[in-house]
Design a protein around this motif. Structure first.
Motif, PDB file in Angstrom:
ATOM      1  N   ALA A   1     -22.913  28.959   8.858  1.00 26.23           N
ATOM      2  CA  ALA A   1     -22.843  29.112   7.331  1.00 26.23           C
ATOM      3  C   ALA A   1     -23.977  28.460   6.815  1.00 26.23           C
ATOM      4  O   ALA A   1     -24.563  27.481   7.392  1.00 26.23           O
ATOM      5  CB  ALA A   1     -21.465  28.664   6.761  1.00 26.23           C
ATOM      6  N   ALA A   2     -24.568  28.837   5.516  1.00 21.14           N
ATOM      7  CA  ALA A   2     -25.188  28.052   4.595  1.00 21.14           C
ATOM      8  C   ALA A   2     -24.696  26.745   4.492  1.00 21.14           C
ATOM      9  O   ALA A   2     -23.387  26.711   4.428  1.00 21.14           O
ATOM     10  CB  ALA A   2     -25.653  28.647   3.363  1.00 21.14           C
ATOM     11  N   ASN A   3     -25.559  25.519   4.279  1.00 16.02           N
ATOM     12  CA  ASN A   3     -24.882  24.420   3.985  1.00 16.02           C
ATOM     13  C   ASN A   3     -25.652  23.362   3.106  1.00 16.02           C
ATOM     14  O   ASN A   3     -26.766  23.205   3.528  1.00 16.02           O
ATOM     15  CB  ASN A   3     -24.663  23.614   5.459  1.00 16.02           C
ATOM     16  N   PHE A   4     -24.816  22.891   2.255  1.00 15.89           N
ATOM     17  CA  PHE A   4     -25.310  22.079   1.375  1.00 15.89           C
ATOM     18  C   PHE A   4     -24.426  20.983   0.770  1.00 15.89           C
ATOM     19  O   PHE A   4     -24.583  20.198  -0.092  1.00 15.89           O
ATOM     20  CB  PHE A   4     -25.821  22.835  -0.057  1.00 15.89           C
ATOM     21  N   ALA A   5     -23.463  20.620   2.145  1.00 16.41           N
ATOM     22  CA  ALA A   5     -22.666  19.478   1.892  1.00 16.41           C
ATOM     23  C   ALA A   5     -23.204  18.509   2.612  1.00 16.41           C
ATOM     24  O   ALA A   5     -22.405  17.252   2.695  1.00 16.41           O
ATOM     25  CB  ALA A   5     -21.201  20.231   2.332  1.00 16.41           C
ATOM     26  N   GLY A   6     -24.126  18.585   3.651  1.00 16.06           N
ATOM     27  CA  GLY A   6     -24.696  17.293   4.185  1.00 16.06           C
ATOM     28  C   GLY A   6     -23.879  17.038   5.650  1.00 16.06           C
ATOM     29  O   GLY A   6     -24.372  16.461   6.284  1.00 16.06           O
ATOM     30  N   ARG A   7     -22.730  17.826   5.789  1.00 16.46           N
ATOM     31  CA  ARG A   7     -22.001  18.021   7.128  1.00 16.46           C
ATOM     32  C   ARG A   7     -21.835  19.163   7.559  1.00 16.46           C
ATOM     33  O   ARG A   7     -21.466  19.858   6.842  1.00 16.46           O
ATOM     34  CB  ARG A   7     -20.966  16.962   7.213  1.00 16.46           C
ATOM     35  N   ILE A   8     -22.010  19.720   8.986  1.00 15.24           N
ATOM     36  CA  ILE A   8     -21.555  20.721   9.359  1.00 15.24           C
ATOM     37  C   ILE A   8     -20.044  21.152   9.081  1.00 15.24           C
ATOM     38  O   ILE A   8     -19.353  20.257   9.514  1.00 15.24           O
ATOM     39  CB  ILE A   8     -22.089  21.080  10.891  1.00 15.24           C
ATOM     40  N   GLY A   9     -19.775  22.374   8.768  1.00 15.82           N
ATOM     41  CA  GLY A   9     -18.423  22.548   8.716  1.00 15.82           C
ATOM     42  C   GLY A   9     -17.817  22.750  10.116  1.00 15.82           C
ATOM     43  O   GLY A   9     -18.312  23.268  10.896  1.00 15.82           O
ATOM     44  N   ARG A  10     -16.386  22.966  10.011  1.00 13.24           N
ATOM     45  CA  ARG A  10     -15.589  23.258  11.177  1.00 13.24           C
ATOM     46  C   ARG A  10     -14.218  23.893  10.558  1.00 13.24           C
ATOM     47  O   ARG A  10     -13.857  23.368   9.421  1.00 13.24           O
ATOM     48  CB  ARG A  10     -15.397  21.987  11.919  1.00 13.24           C
ATOM     49  N   PRO A  11     -13.563  24.609  11.479  1.00 14.56           N
ATOM     50  CA  PRO A  11     -12.082  25.250  10.903  1.00 14.56           C
ATOM     51  C   PRO A  11     -11.384  24.000  11.070  1.00 14.56           C
ATOM     52  O   PRO A  11     -11.149  23.425  12.008  1.00 14.56           O
ATOM     53  CB  PRO A  11     -11.956  26.152  12.021  1.00 14.56           C
ATOM     54  N   PRO A  12     -10.335  23.834   9.844  1.00 12.23           N
ATOM     55  CA  PRO A  12      -9.585  22.781   9.934  1.00 12.23           C
ATOM     56  C   PRO A  12      -8.156  23.148  10.644  1.00 12.23           C
ATOM     57  O   PRO A  12      -7.965  24.518  10.629  1.00 12.23           O
ATOM     58  CB  PRO A  12      -9.134  22.790   8.446  1.00 12.23           C
ATOM     59  N   PRO A  13      -7.678  22.303  11.181  1.00  9.87           N
ATOM     60  CA  PRO A  13      -6.356  22.740  12.117  1.00  9.87           C
ATOM     61  C   PRO A  13      -5.189  23.053  11.195  1.00  9.87           C
ATOM     62  O   PRO A  13      -5.231  22.792   9.998  1.00  9.87           O
ATOM     63  CB  PRO A  13      -6.040  21.481  12.718  1.00  9.87           C
ATOM     64  N   PRO A  14      -4.278  23.884  11.580  1.00 12.15           N
ATOM     65  CA  PRO A  14      -4.214  24.292  13.069  1.00 12.15           C
ATOM     66  C   PRO A  14      -5.329  25.496  13.292  1.00 12.15           C
ATOM     67  O   PRO A  14      -5.170  26.180  12.340  1.00 12.15           O
ATOM     68  CB  PRO A  14      -2.764  25.047  13.229  1.00 12.15           C
ATOM     69  N   ILE A  15      -5.708  25.646  14.331  1.00 14.59           N
ATOM     70  CA  ILE A  15      -6.860  26.713  14.506  1.00 14.59           C
ATOM     71  C   ILE A  15      -6.553  27.711  15.710  1.00 14.59           C
ATOM     72  O   ILE A  15      -5.881  27.537  16.677  1.00 14.59           O
ATOM     73  CB  ILE A  15      -8.212  25.983  15.119  1.00 14.59           C
ATOM     74  N   ASP A  16      -6.575  29.075  15.084  1.00 11.49           N
ATOM     75  CA  ASP A  16      -6.145  30.233  16.105  1.00 11.49           C
ATOM     76  C   ASP A  16      -7.440  30.736  16.992  1.00 11.49           C
ATOM     77  O   ASP A  16      -8.571  30.467  16.397  1.00 11.49           O
ATOM     78  CB  ASP A  16      -5.325  31.255  15.162  1.00 11.49           C
ATOM     79  N   THR A  17      -7.400  31.685  17.763  1.00 13.89           N
ATOM     80  CA  THR A  17      -8.268  32.037  18.519  1.00 13.89           C
ATOM     81  C   THR A  17      -8.589  33.470  17.731  1.00 13.89           C
ATOM     82  O   THR A  17      -7.789  34.201  17.007  1.00 13.89           O
ATOM     83  CB  THR A  17      -8.093  32.359  19.885  1.00 13.89           C
ATOM     84  N   PRO A  18      -9.999  33.888  18.109  1.00 15.50           N
ATOM     85  CA  PRO A  18     -10.382  35.211  17.294  1.00 15.50           C
ATOM     86  C   PRO A  18      -9.416  36.287  18.147  1.00 15.50           C
ATOM     87  O   PRO A  18      -9.108  37.631  17.175  1.00 15.50           O
ATOM     88  CB  PRO A  18     -11.803  35.387  17.754  1.00 15.50           C
ATOM     89  N   GLU A  19      -9.114  36.063  19.532  1.00 17.05           N
ATOM     90  CA  GLU A  19      -8.320  37.318  20.017  1.00 17.05           C
ATOM     91  C   GLU A  19      -7.096  37.368  19.626  1.00 17.05           C
ATOM     92  O   GLU A  19      -6.461  38.492  19.252  1.00 17.05           O
ATOM     93  CB  GLU A  19      -8.218  36.681  21.608  1.00 17.05           C
ATOM     94  N   LYS A  20      -6.354  36.442  18.899  1.00 13.01           N
ATOM     95  CA  LYS A  20      -5.126  36.501  18.317  1.00 13.01           C
ATOM     96  C   LYS A  20      -5.123  37.271  17.120  1.00 13.01           C
ATOM     97  O   LYS A  20      -4.323  38.051  16.586  1.00 13.01           O
ATOM     98  CB  LYS A  20      -4.486  35.191  18.079  1.00 13.01           C
ATOM     99  N   VAL A  21      -6.316  36.854  16.329  1.00 10.24           N
ATOM    100  CA  VAL A  21      -6.347  37.740  15.067  1.00 10.24           C
ATOM    101  C   VAL A  21      -6.584  39.204  15.295  1.00 10.24           C
ATOM    102  O   VAL A  21      -6.325  40.257  14.672  1.00 10.24           O
ATOM    103  CB  VAL A  21      -7.523  37.319  14.174  1.00 10.24           C
TER     104      VAL A  21
END
Length: 312
Positions: free
Chosen positions: A188-208
């Motif tokens: 992603a583009a980022n102007f927040a100063g820290r790299i983003g990450r998915p907040p928990p709980p996290i599912d797998t792409p295979e589940k979706v």
């Protein structure tokens, strides 16, 4: 053999969906901006015996989607998952970046819908599945352009369902996951100063992807994928004041990593190198599961406490 189009097939849920349909015996048309990444995905799908066509296209340019329908002469299922993202406070994200996220994620979906529905009208049948998001029903800070797009996408899908009621053979569906371990956060583009990450709980792409395949087999207007989705939606609607107090700190702790990053445009205007395209983003499930359960539990406890307080 059914023909399935996947726009956004080069990474994440789109790539996982392409592989899932390949295993199920479908013929595939793979679409994204990155031809090298598409050719990698095509090779993976052909390993399962699937006939595959590759169509490099940018969903923001409607004319580039014209060859998709011609690849096999028909389309039975069209899965649209192409999306980009930008992190940062609204006032810190350059206007052109904000606008391009909305253009890709919302207007790009509209371009896909025009091509797909025109074809489905001609053949009097077809299933159009959009990849939505929990963020199409709730709001988080630092993701304003993505949230705006996903709320708009949910409205667009609802409108399309209403307008295709005269065509019983056409189905328009929305599959909305919560946090998923894909490369979109790091790319992603980022102007927040820290790299983003998915907040928990996290599912797998295979589940979706499995949910998308089920939706193609037995179309449903909406599907949600994610353990805590309903709980978070409840908090957003039933206890908005509490939600607004908690979501900022939770986002800063769970939705932004500690890894610093200089401002950049990510893949908003151009695709990332093939090495950055993959099914998964690399999050570790052992971390996600207990933390996600804790977050969900705290949210539920807070919601119950707030409701008890308000009912006194």
């Amino acid at each position: 053999m059914e023909v399935v189009v996947v726009t956004g097939a080069s990474s994440g849920v789109g790539r996982a969906s392409a592989l899932a349909f390949a295993r199920a015996g479908a013929s595939l048309v793979l679409v994204s901006r990155s031809e090298p990444a598409l050719r990698e995905v095509a090779a993976e799908c052909r390993a399962f015996g699937a006939p595959v066509r590759v169509v490099p296209a940018d969903v923001t340019r409607a004319e580039s989607l014209a060859p998709v329908v011609d690849a096999f002469g028909r389309v039975d299922v069209w899965v649209h998952t192409a999306a980009v993202m930008a992190y940062g406070r609204f006032e810190d994200v350059p206007a052109e970046v904000f606008d391009q996220v909305v253009t890709t994620d919302l207007l790009g979906a509209a371009n896909v819908a025009r091509v797909a529905l025109a074809h489905f009208r001609r053949q009097r049948a077809g299933t159009l599945i959009f990849g939505g998001s929990l963020l199409g029903t709730v709001v988080t800070p630092y993701t304003s352009s993505y949230v705006t797009s996903k709320w708009g996408l949910r409205a667009l899908v609802r409108a399309l369902r209403l307008e295709t009621r005269d065509a019983p053979g056409i189905q328009v569906c929305l599959v909305s996951p919560g946090a998923v371990d894909t490369p979109i956060y790091r790319n992603a583009a980022n102007f927040a100063g820290r790299i983003g990450r998915p907040p928990p709980p996290i599912d797998t792409p295979e589940k979706v992807a499995a949910a998308i395949v089920r939706c193609a087999r037995r179309p449903r207007a909406t599907m949600t994928v994610g353990l805590a989705n309903r709980l978070i939606q409840f908090g957003f609607v039933a206890t908005p004041a509490l939600y607004d107090v908690l979501v900022g700190p939770l986002m800063r702790v769970a939705g932004l990593s500690r890894e610093p990053v200089e401002p950049h445009e990510g893949n908003v205007f151009a695709p990332t190198p093939p090495a950055a395209e993959a099914v998964r983003g690399g999050r570790k499930r052992p971390w996600a599961a207990p933390t996600g359960a804790a977050v969900a539990g705290l949210a539920l406890a807070g919601a119950i406490t707030a409701r008890r307080h308000l009912s006194r």
